[in-house]
Design a protein around this motif. Structure first.
Motif, mmCIF file in Angstrom:
data_model
loop_
_atom_site.group_PDB
_atom_site.id
_atom_site.type_symbol
_atom_site.label_atom_id
_atom_site.label_comp_id
_atom_site.label_asym_id
_atom_site.label_seq_id
_atom_site.Cartn_x
_atom_site.Cartn_y
_atom_site.Cartn_z
ATOM 1 N N LYS A 107 10.432 9.973 -6.210
ATOM 2 C CA LYS A 107 10.178 10.650 -7.220
ATOM 3 C C LYS A 107 8.517 11.129 -6.836
ATOM 4 O O LYS A 107 7.789 9.900 -7.323
ATOM 5 N N ILE A 108 8.185 12.021 -6.963
ATOM 6 C CA ILE A 108 6.288 11.968 -6.730
ATOM 7 C C ILE A 108 6.308 13.298 -6.989
ATOM 8 O O ILE A 108 7.136 14.048 -7.329
ATOM 9 N N SER A 109 5.225 14.421 -7.648
ATOM 10 C CA SER A 109 5.197 15.007 -8.592
ATOM 11 C C SER A 109 4.970 16.470 -7.767
ATOM 12 O O SER A 109 4.110 16.694 -6.762
ATOM 13 N N PRO A 110 5.140 17.592 -8.161
ATOM 14 C CA PRO A 110 5.260 19.060 -7.105
ATOM 15 C C PRO A 110 4.136 19.172 -6.366
ATOM 16 O O PRO A 110 3.772 19.276 -5.520
ATOM 17 N N LEU A 134 0.965 -1.410 -0.343
ATOM 18 C CA LEU A 134 -0.544 0.056 -0.016
ATOM 19 C C LEU A 134 1.051 1.009 0.172
ATOM 20 O O LEU A 134 -0.092 2.781 -0.640
ATOM 21 N N GLY A 135 2.422 0.818 0.420
ATOM 22 C CA GLY A 135 2.889 2.161 0.731
ATOM 23 C C GLY A 135 3.500 2.965 -1.122
ATOM 24 O O GLY A 135 3.320 3.704 -1.086
ATOM 25 N N GLU A 136 2.926 1.770 -1.937
ATOM 26 C CA GLU A 136 2.911 2.723 -3.650
ATOM 27 C C GLU A 136 1.527 3.528 -3.496
ATOM 28 O O GLU A 136 2.016 4.067 -4.184
ATOM 29 N N ASP A 137 0.871 3.448 -3.273
ATOM 30 C CA ASP A 137 -0.551 3.952 -3.542
ATOM 31 C C ASP A 137 0.144 5.762 -2.746
ATOM 32 O O ASP A 137 -1.522 4.974 -1.488
ATOM 33 N N VAL A 138 -0.227 6.216 -3.522
ATOM 34 C CA VAL A 138 0.578 7.695 -2.667
ATOM 35 C C VAL A 138 -1.522 8.136 -2.533
ATOM 36 O O VAL A 138 -1.897 8.751 -1.845
ATOM 37 N N LYS A 139 -1.938 8.527 -3.221
ATOM 38 C CA LYS A 139 -3.237 9.051 -3.213
ATOM 39 C C LYS A 139 -4.400 7.702 -2.382
ATOM 40 O O LYS A 139 -4.626 8.862 -2.050
#
Length: 587
Positions: free
Chosen positions: A222-225, A180-185
């Motif tokens: 690495k995630i969007s600003p 679940l740690g990969e699902d930031v949203k």
């Protein structure tokens, strides 16, 4: 009482008012007499010299002549037709049938975060009723984002949603699945939902810890600003704790850049914000005139924080129809702070005992025994209280003075107890301190005013219920005391005040300052859990007083989030006030 056992499972049992303190080491950290504040002054009264402390508070940050001159072009009359058209568009959006519950939930969440829910209360309620009663859980599947969003929104609006809805996201060992740690949203949605937990809900506690850890880790990846900004905002303060008007101003900017932005909804939010701002400007203009006329803006020993107190009342009850509360509530708060400074730093113990006695008896015939400054403060409090009583008699056909004077007396007795602690160098236990501190922080009187100044019909049943200081009031009062102390204790100790909650815990347990701060921060979380539960109860009052209680907690966390936002408004409060009162949104 409802608050018994409030923190029975958190680290150390010490807080419920009816519970005895734990058996702990009575090590006293601050055994030496504290030092008086710098720059003391002397006054001569009846041929006696009195040494008076000074807290060296910063002067007022606002030009009252400028505040009195505030005007706005965004009047409701001028934009009435446009507002009506936009409201019709948004109402159709909320009422539209859909086979996709998630889309409707996101819409309702957006309406709320934009500060528009008050305009569509019935429509929002019908939409949520339909989602709660007619949609199965099948649409959630294994989607963490949707499940957590549904949990948060329904719990926020008082619907029963069990914590078991999150079981599907756990592994065979009962832990949240690491992938679940990969699902930031989804993690962000889970994080926000976790703040609606109740006491004893282990799964929700685990969700909060799990999501917090993984969101912090996500910031290193690495995630969007845009997502970075959202995560930082959430970790700084969760949605459930944010002040509605502050969140509305912030979210308008966010929503404008969303891919699924609806122009009607955005334009209505902008117009509504500016129109409410014009109403607030008129209110603070009148308040500035009143404050200067009292002469209390000239009391150099006290904090001159009229607009900051208005921010507090606005945070508790912001609806345009409740101008009377924001006006009279701000007056009460401003007087409270001035009186607090009389008790904390300016008055002698003998003077404070006289002040308390006069208010308790509601008799000022012997007021000449007090020095001029303190006499002026007492008269301002007495006259303003009677004026509020007259308004209540005229507008609500109810004599509130006997109740209001009783609440004043409770507050001043709590002030006096702390003054006696200071003068005798007594070091209270944590339990003693919080028992008194939840009252001396002035929340009970502020909440009492929020009831009778907003109720269409004042009832004796409600007043008697409020007088018992029920848990729904105790919890925000305690949150106010805890967050106030966390934001101000360093400066207050430096000027020689009585010990605050962190030091009381250090003295009771021998813990370090850092450990004690973490403990107190944890108490804030635990108190919110109890408040979440209490808000589902049955009460002899309704809105807006019901929401004023959690809004008081939200306001205090906003004010003290980055330090003493009342004593030093540049620690965030000034920027919030500029947005609320001075800076309209470009249409």
């Amino acid at each position: 009482m409802a608050f018994q056992g409030l923190f029975s499972t958190f680290v150390v049992t010490a807080l419920p008012r009816s519970c005895p303190p734990p058996a702990i080491n009575k090590f006293k950290l601050y055994s030496k007499p504290v030092q008086c504040v710098t720059n003391p002054t002397t006054t001569i009264n009846n041929d006696q010299v009195t040494l008076r402390r000074s807290a060296n508070y910063a002067p007022c940050f606002w030009d009252y002549n400028f505040i009195k001159s505030l005007t706005s072009d965004y009047t409701e009359e001028k934009y009435a037709r446009q507002i009506d058209e936009l409201e019709d568009d948004v109402k159709r959006l909320i009422q539209a049938e859909t086979d996709v519950p998630l889309v409707k939930l996101e819409l309702l969440d957006t309406v709320d975060r934009l500060g528009l829910k008050y305009k569509f209360q019935e429509d929002v309620k019908k939409a949520l009723d339909f989602i709660y009663n007619n949609s199965s859980d099948a649409w959630l599947n294994d989607d963490l984002y949707s499940t957590a969003l549904r949990f948060r929104i329904l719990r926020k609006h008082g619907y029963t949603v069990p914590q078991d809805v999150f079981r599907r996201f756990k592994d065979d060992k009962g832990k949240f699945k690491e992938n679940l740690g990969e699902d930031v949203k989804g993690l962000l949605s889970l994080y926000e939902a976790s703040f609606f937990g109740f006491k004893g809900e282990d799964t929700i506690d685990e969700a909060k810890a799990f999501s917090t850890t993984h969101l912090k880790n996500a910031l290193k990846g690495k995630i969007s600003p845009d997502m970075v900004r959202k995560l930082k905002n959430a970790l700084d303060m969760p949605l459930h704790w944010k002040l509605p008007r502050v969140e509305a101003r912030s979210y308008i900017d966010t929503y404008e850049n969303e891919q699924n932005m609806n122009p009607s909804l955005l334009n209505l939010a902008k117009l509504d914000y500016n129109i409410l701002q014009s109403i607030y400007q008129k209110e603070v203009s009148k308040l500035a005139s009143w404050w200067v006329k009292t002469g209390l803006d000239k009391m150099s020993f006290a904090r001159d924080r009229l607009l900051e107190h208005y921010f507090w009342c606005n945070g508790m009850v912001s609806g345009p129809e409740y101008s009377a509360y924001r006006d009279m509530g701000t007056k009460i708060l401003s007087l409270m702070t001035t009186i607090d400074d009389v008790y904390d730093v300016y008055g002698s113990l003998e003077e404070l005992e006289l002040f308390t006695d006069y208010v308790e008896r509601w008799d000022i015939t012997e007021i000449d025994k007090l020095p001029m400054n303190i006499r002026t403060v007492l008269l301002a409090m007495f006259n303003t209280t009677n004026e509020i009583g007259y308004w209540t008699m005229r507008e609500r056909d109810f004599n509130i003075i006997p109740y209001l004077r009783k609440e004043w007396a409770k507050l001043l007795k709590a002030f006096l107890k702390e003054a006696k602690w200071y003068h005798s160098r007594y070091q209270p236990t944590l339990e003693e301190y919080l028992e008194n501190g939840a009252v001396s922080v002035a929340a009970p009187l502020v909440l009492f005013c929020a009831y009778f100044l907003t109720a269409d019909k004042i009832t004796v049943d409600a007043l008697e219920y409020i007088d018992k200081f029920p848990s729904i009031m105790w919890c925000p009062s305690l949150i106010l005391r805890l967050t106030n102390d966390l934001g101000t204790y360093s400066d207050e100790l430096a000027r020689g005040d009585t010990l605050k909650v962190v030091q009381c815990y250090m003295n009771d347990t021998g813990a370090s300052e850092e450990v004690s701060k973490i403990y107190v921060e944890g108490l804030v979380h635990e108190t919110w859990k109890t408040l979440n539960t209490e808000l589902l109860g049955s009460f002899p009052f309704g809105e807006p007083f019901l929401s004023a209680n959690p809004n008081l907690a939200r306001t205090t966390q906003t004010v003290y989030q980055h330090g003493d936002g009342l004593g030093l408004p540049e620690n965030g409060t000034m920027d919030y006030l500029k947005s609320l009162l001075l800076e309209p949104i470009n249409l």
